[in-house]
Design an enzyme around this catalytic site. Structure first.
Site, PDB file in Angstrom:
ATOM      1  N   TYR A  94      85.569 -17.025 -33.902  1.00  0.00           N
ATOM      2  CA  TYR A  94      85.924 -18.445 -33.667  1.00  0.00           C
ATOM      3  C   TYR A  94      87.415 -18.725 -33.842  1.00  0.00           C
ATOM      4  CZ  TYR A  94      84.963 -19.713 -38.721  1.00  0.00           C
ATOM      5  OH  TYR A  94      84.921 -19.845 -40.065  1.00  0.00           O
ATOM      6  N   GLU A  95      87.830 -19.862 -33.332  1.00  0.00           N
ATOM      7  CA  GLU A  95      89.271 -20.206 -33.227  1.00  0.00           C
ATOM      8  C   GLU A  95      90.041 -19.135 -32.457  1.00  0.00           C
ATOM      9  OE1 GLU A  95      90.017 -23.117 -33.882  1.00  0.00           O
ATOM     10  OE2 GLU A  95      88.327 -23.661 -35.153  1.00  0.00           O
TER      11      GLU A  95
END
Lengths: 597, 597
Positions: free
Chosen positions: A438-439
């Protein structure tokens, strides 16, 4: 106690590596010296050890769940969140104008690490709120700021980032959520967002969604994306909460880890349109979102260090308790705690040195961030900004990849017990796996490192860092200890390899992009390895000097020397092989015919 | 189809690398030529693809559960187990005398891989039964053999290995379960065993527990351990089932993975004593148990390959389907399937090359096992035995460690979807983590490699293998392809590093055991890497020759060449760094004071 914050090492990184005293000379940070840092860290340690750490395993056993559009968090989370706000922890790094504490990132980073060691699933909520605050501070109108920031900074309301859609993950050009301008200057938002962390929950009175959407008639691709505030509850003129907005959670995901953190599917506008407020200007949404993302990416890197630290502490405890087999050197003539076995030590040293290396890298990067924002000299700001931006994909990419290695070893140290969920080691292994995704996946971080951070300036920033590393090597070469010589040898070989790869990357992105991007993640791993090893080399210099001068905590300093040596010999030693794979091995990455996979 | 057995690659390994035609010349294996292999593999593929593979995700969602002393397996398992028996798959490698098929391990290994790719949790049951059969074949009395083997080999009854107790995991010297001799020649068994795979379940009529215990008055330590058969149900003289024995499952574990496979806590003798029958002689239990363990260790290595293969297939499918972002080389001017992105290719090639390397290593080792058992010439048997025994810790240790890397990449290729349990990629990641732990952790394998397999003969076996590798290098050096040159270069450097480490290990075990054992797992990883890379080098030679001669499946052969080159450039290139860490880095592994951890 299931977690003890490594305050001593954090303060060492701040003071000896990141130059906290210099940070405290920056305008606005005058009170953020060592004394403040120590007081804040000790207070933070207490809160995280006592309140959040005990809730971590609980969150895994009793995750958030969805019922009739509402999300119920793990018992205890709501009260903990109240305490987080009351303690001022949400506002730690945010401006005093809006009720924050205005502390530098150099100190804040350590507190974020503690929060995530204690309870990563919980910590995601303030982490996302931090990102939303950053975006509003940078691009929000004074009215939006006044309406939302005080309650977000005080920890009363939370924030979210709404980027992903089913067809638009890493590729935001594919975003379809639309925003229809209304006569009153607001917008009506329609669309589906997925993977929204804390997109719905019961810990706060209101949730401030920051949502990427396309205004009617906007250009295709990323140039037509705007950013909107879409509150869960409308905010009345007097600041009280009004009607429920048309933004609803229709489900949450069933995940491998961070189970207490609800990952929501949000429907915007199914009942007439969700009211949204434009942040900044139309079609500049991606730019603003990057502000949030960069803050969040750094923070996710810290999460990697945090979960690794927790995993390490648990493994050490088990290794000291568990009695099994005699030591091979005959030093104990009966079954002994497994920490006496060389391979258990090797695993623990690998964990420890990776963690300390990444922590040193992250905290020195944070100091550059502070200087980039607050230094009075524009040239110094610019240099620090370049350094910080180079480090962000490494802090995010390398620290999270290393957290996979560390948490895997954390399970391994426990043997069969590690595989049993009640032991708790497995949770860190499962939790950590989201961090490389994620990110921005590691590959996305690597693209950033290759494109914006290396090729764009022809490798200049990278080479400038290599120069600084060479200076550390020169200092190491003046020492006569075995440890310093070992570190100098491996650091020097690694730095040379780094420079060769930088030349390869900077030279090849236009001519042969496939070859360069085939090595993008290995380049990120190599660069992160070198940067962490460099900081441990600097740490060794300081530790040896202090030991010689009879200053400081001798046991801590001796451990730092050994850890630096271990890192150099066992982790930095991977670098030349990584260089070979990148520079010589590009062709075989892309040679296989698609149909042969 | 969620799994397609890689029959082509398996046959290639058997025929071109493991010398199946030679195996088929061994007494007893005359019918086990290529034709038989192909027929068996195709039949096996059908069963595993159609029957077992669809039950894999189901087993994760609906694991085995315990109720009132009974264990209920995942719906569908019982019927699948019946089909396994009826198809003759349990008896594949076992003697025809007791109803088995008598096939060589060279062929059997491939079938075991399929079984585990299809459903690792399920496959553990026949895997443990295989081990119990081996032990009875080697050490059981004719009466025990006659009573138990036919029903085990036909897949009617299952077997277990009862080693571990709460205080005795890797350290079997600590076993406390006791056996009291009875006047009728049987024993009464009392004690608690944990981590007993399929220790209780509802798939078979009877369960044959093989249990380590101490006969009253036996010596301390491992020299006082005996092995017993303790059936769940007593067997009457006519072969029918009699009374329930006093061996009861009191609970099963809640695990991170392989959830469908029940991991039992067994209580022996809580109601007066469980009836046990001595296997072989008293106090030789550990020796017999090693027979089971060695078979099981090899099989666990195959499990690593198997789960990695399944993870790879899923990742390839996703990478071909998922559309996201434009390729960096501009070859497609819109968002494309992510397999077009170089880093996705790098991940898939890493997975693929590790799998193919480990498979080639395992199947060649299996051929050595067959020769070691069936070759008429004692000297040839001895050489093959030495080779096989050297390979077992590598097949077990390296293939399972690589399965962690592969299944992690398998999740990573899926991005955020990988972290969602419904996708299925996470299951492989969770399942794989047990493989580096059970049947001896990687460190235990490494101890075996260092002590029994390297130091004991002064590195002779290892050096003999290095000689063979050098011959492959010489063959590669005669080729003029880029791929052959690349492989030759990396293989040569890796083989030299291997020899240096062997010298270090063989020379140092007495003088400085801590230094050697500090590098034991890195040595295992290095050696496994070299052996897998060597086999892929051999594969490249064959593939190039066949391509030149216009024989075989050109696409398959070209892919083999590319895969071998990738392995050499990206995996074998890790070896010199591993050597540096082992040879130069021992001191820093054990230098840290215990209280500093």
């Amino acid at each position: 106690m299931s977690y003890v914050a490594p305050v001593k090492d954090m303060l060492f990184c701040m003071k000896e590596l990141a130059g906290l005293e210099e940070v405290a000379k920056l305008p606005g940070f005058e009170e953020a010296g060592l004394e403040t840092a120590q007081a804040v860290l000790e207070e933070s340690a207490k809160f995280n050890q006592d309140v959040l750490a005990p809730l971590n395993f609980e969150g895994d056993k009793n995750p958030s769940y969805w019922k009739d559009g509402k999300v119920f968090t793990t018992p205890g989370f709501k009260d903990a969140f109240r305490q987080l706000g009351e303690g001022g922890w949400q506002g730690l790094q945010h401006p005093t104008d809006f009720g924050g504490q205005g502390l530098p990132k150099t100190i804040g980073a350590a507190c974020i690490e503690m929060l995530n060691s204690a309870n990563m699933s919980f910590a995601l909520c303030p982490l996302l709120t931090d990102g939303a605050i950053e975006a509003l501070l940078t691009a929000g109108s004074p009215e939006l700021q006044q309406t939302y920031l005080p309650n977000m900074i005080s920890g009363k309301w939370t924030g979210t980032m709404n980027l992903t859609e089913p067809q638009a993950g890493s590729d935001l050009a594919l975003v379809r959520t639309r925003a229809e301008p209304q006569p009153d200057g607001t917008y009506k938002i329609f669309g589906t967002k997925i993977f929204i962390t804390y997109g719905e929950h019961d810990m706060a009175e209101n949730i401030v969604h920051l949502v990427l959407a396309r205004v009617t008639g906007a250009p295709e691709g990323v140039k037509g994306i705007s950013l909107f505030v879409v509150p869960k509850f409308m905010v009345n003129a007097d600041g009280s909460l009004g009607a429920r907005n048309d933004a609803h959670c229709v489900s949450i995901e069933h995940k491998m880890g961070i189970k207490a953190s609800p990952t929501a599917v949000l429907q915007f506008g199914d009942h007439g349109g969700a009211v949204g407020y434009l942040v900044g200007q139309e079609n500049r949404g991606l730019e603003y979102m990057f502000i949030m993302m960069n803050a969040a990416r750094y923070a996710v890197g810290i999460q990697g260090i945090a979960v690794a630290e927790r995993s390490y502490q648990k493994a050490v405890q088990y290794a000291k308790d568990r009695v099994q087999s005699r030591p091979v050197d005959g030093s104990i003539n009966k079954s002994a705690p497994i920490i006496h076995h060389p391979d258990v030590k090797r695993m623990l040293m690998t964990m420890r040195s990776l963690i300390e290396g990444c922590r040193a890298m992250a905290i020195t990067a944070a100091a550059a961030y502070d200087a980039a924002h607050a230094h009075p000299d524009a040239e110094v700001r610019k240099q620090n900004q370049a350094f910080y931006e180079f480090m962000v994909p490494l802090v995010k990419g390398y620290s999270t990849e290393m957290s996979l290695e560390v948490t895997s070893l954390g399970v391994q140290v426990h043997g069969g017990m590690g595989f049993i969920e009640e032991t708790g080691a497995a949770q860190y292994y499962r939790d950590a796996k989201i961090l490389t995704i994620y990110e921005g996946t590691t590959a996305i971080q690597a693209n950033d490192l290759v494109g914006r951070k290396t090729a764009r300036d022809g490798g200049q920033t990278a080479k400038a860092i290599a120069q600084q590393i060479a200076k550390t090597e020169a200092e190491l070469a003046k020492r006569d200890s075995v440890a310093a010589r070992a570190v100098q040898k491996r650091l020097s070989a690694a730095r040379v390899a780094f420079e060769q790869v930088v030349d390869f990357v900077a030279g090849g992105t236009k001519g042969n992009p496939n070859a360069v991007f085939a090595g993008s993640v290995p380049y990120l791993m190599l660069a992160g390895n070198v940067m962490a090893g460099w900081q441990l080399g600097r740490a060794l210099l300081v530790a040896e000097s202090q030991l010689k001068a009879g200053e400081g905590d001798a046991a801590f300093l001796r451990a730092k020397v050994t850890t630096a040596q271990f890192y150099a010999e066992h982790i930095l030693s991977r670098v030349p092989g990584q260089r070979d794979a990148i520079v010589d091995g590009a062709e075989s990455v892309t040679a296989l015919a698609l149909e042969s996979f």
